[in-house]
Design a protein around this motif. Structure first.
Motif, mmCIF file in Angstrom:
data_model
loop_
_atom_site.group_PDB
_atom_site.id
_atom_site.type_symbol
_atom_site.label_atom_id
_atom_site.label_comp_id
_atom_site.label_asym_id
_atom_site.label_seq_id
_atom_site.Cartn_x
_atom_site.Cartn_y
_atom_site.Cartn_z
ATOM 1 N N UNK A 227 -14.000 -26.023 -2.594
ATOM 2 C CA UNK A 227 -13.880 -26.776 -1.077
ATOM 3 C C UNK A 227 -13.169 -27.515 -1.197
ATOM 4 N N UNK A 228 -12.461 -28.222 -2.151
ATOM 5 C CA UNK A 228 -11.795 -29.519 -2.797
ATOM 6 C C UNK A 228 -9.982 -27.846 -2.831
ATOM 7 N N UNK A 229 -10.196 -27.796 -3.170
ATOM 8 C CA UNK A 229 -8.973 -26.573 -3.206
ATOM 9 C C UNK A 229 -8.210 -26.688 -1.910
ATOM 10 N N UNK A 230 -9.399 -25.554 -1.119
ATOM 11 C CA UNK A 230 -9.302 -24.812 0.289
ATOM 12 C C UNK A 230 -8.798 -26.699 0.778
ATOM 13 N N UNK A 231 -9.424 -27.617 1.131
ATOM 14 C CA UNK A 231 -8.056 -28.536 1.749
ATOM 15 C C UNK A 231 -7.058 -28.832 0.728
ATOM 16 N N UNK A 232 -7.123 -27.974 0.064
ATOM 17 C CA UNK A 232 -5.475 -29.457 -0.962
ATOM 18 C C UNK A 232 -4.686 -27.872 0.071
ATOM 19 N N UNK A 233 -4.931 -27.130 -0.119
ATOM 20 C CA UNK A 233 -3.745 -25.504 0.430
ATOM 21 C C UNK A 233 -3.650 -25.948 2.003
ATOM 22 N N UNK A 234 -4.765 -26.079 2.614
ATOM 23 C CA UNK A 234 -4.770 -26.224 4.103
ATOM 24 C C UNK A 234 -3.657 -27.672 4.422
ATOM 25 N N UNK A 235 -3.513 -28.889 3.671
ATOM 26 C CA UNK A 235 -2.959 -29.713 3.213
ATOM 27 C C UNK A 235 -1.385 -29.648 3.126
ATOM 28 N N UNK A 236 -1.260 -28.974 1.812
ATOM 29 C CA UNK A 236 0.282 -28.201 1.851
ATOM 30 C C UNK A 236 0.765 -27.556 3.196
ATOM 31 N N UNK A 237 -0.323 -26.457 3.358
ATOM 32 C CA UNK A 237 0.576 -25.279 4.176
ATOM 33 C C UNK A 237 0.945 -26.482 6.041
#
Length: 267
Positions: A227-237
């Motif tokens: 979940x943390x990695x997914x949130x980081x990816x969403x923030x990057x996008x």
């Protein structure tokens, strides 16, 4: 109680000379009380429960008084009869009697409990539909709370998508509301039930907004680090999108000089 009876056999065989095969007697006690008659005390207690169940679903004041007493007396007499059989019959005849009388009764009671659970699920679905029609509950509540499998799955998945304690409270309160509605429609309760009905609706709404998971179908558990990695990816996008948007907006503010009329294709 089974432990006490087994311990008595062990202690008596250990301190008394000439008692015979103690282990054989212990095995016989464990089989008789742990397997052949394991249904005894639950069945006796169930008689009282049936009496109370009949009382709370009846509009007759006489039945409401007599049914619990009848259930309790039925439990007491069944226990007396069981003790009498165990005291005056040998083990072979006792097992034969259990197969012919007791176990068929247990099977019928188990079937009655199973059919009662299915019937109660239908009642919950029908009564919750009343609140959906009135706009007091979401449309998915009748299906989500009327099936044991759906409720169990929702409770198991709630630690990932909600709060397990409030999910449990939500299931209890919704079931109570449905059964209260059933009692109101059948005339089993007085006007004070309307006050309790309002309290339950308000509490259900609060639980649903504060971590109580109503429907867990389609949800899956997940690992926190994913979940943390997914949130980081969403923030990057999102950051890349914001930068591109700023560039486009900045480019739209550029101004150009007027075209020179001499800049034209050659003739």
């Amino acid at each position: 109680e089974n432990i006490i009876y087994s311990a008595r056999v062990i202690v008596y065989g250990s301190y008394t000379y000439g008692t015979g095969d103690v282990m054989a007697q212990l095995d016989s006690t464990v089989q008789l009380r742990g397997i052949w008659t394991c249904f005894g005390h639950p069945l006796f207690t169930l008689m009282t429960g049936l009496g109370v169940g009949v009382a709370v679903t009846s509009r007759s004041k006489v039945v409401r008084v007599i049914a619990p007493a009848t259930g309790y007396l039925g439990a007491a007499f069944l226990h007396m009869g069981f003790n009498w059989l165990a005291s005056f019959m040998d083990e072979a005849n006792l097992k034969r009697m259990l197969l012919l009388m007791a176990w068929p009764m247990v099977i019928m009671v188990a079937l009655r409990v199973a059919t009662g659970a299915v019937r109660q699920g239908r009642t919950v679905a029908h009564r919750l539909t009343d609140y959906v029609t009135m706009g007091w509950l979401p449309a998915e509540y009748p299906h989500a709370f009327s099936r044991f499998r759906t409720r169990a799955k929702t409770l198991l998945i709630s630690p990932w998508h909600g709060n397990i304690g409030r999910t449990w409270r939500l299931q209890v309160r919704v079931t109570e509301l449905a059964l209260l509605r059933e009692a109101i429609t059948r005339g089993l309760v007085d006007t004070g039930a309307v006050v309790r009905e309002r309290e339950l609706v308000d509490e259900i709404a609060w639980l649903g907004d504060h971590g109580g998971l109503a429907d867990g179908r389609g949800l899956k558990p997940y690992w926190p680090w994913k979940t943390s990695l997914r949130r980081l990816a969403e923030r990057y996008r999102a950051s890349r999108y914001n930068r591109s948007t700023q560039w486009v907006s900045a480019g739209s503010e550029l101004t150009y000089s007027a075209a020179d009329p001499r800049w034209k294709p050659p003739t």
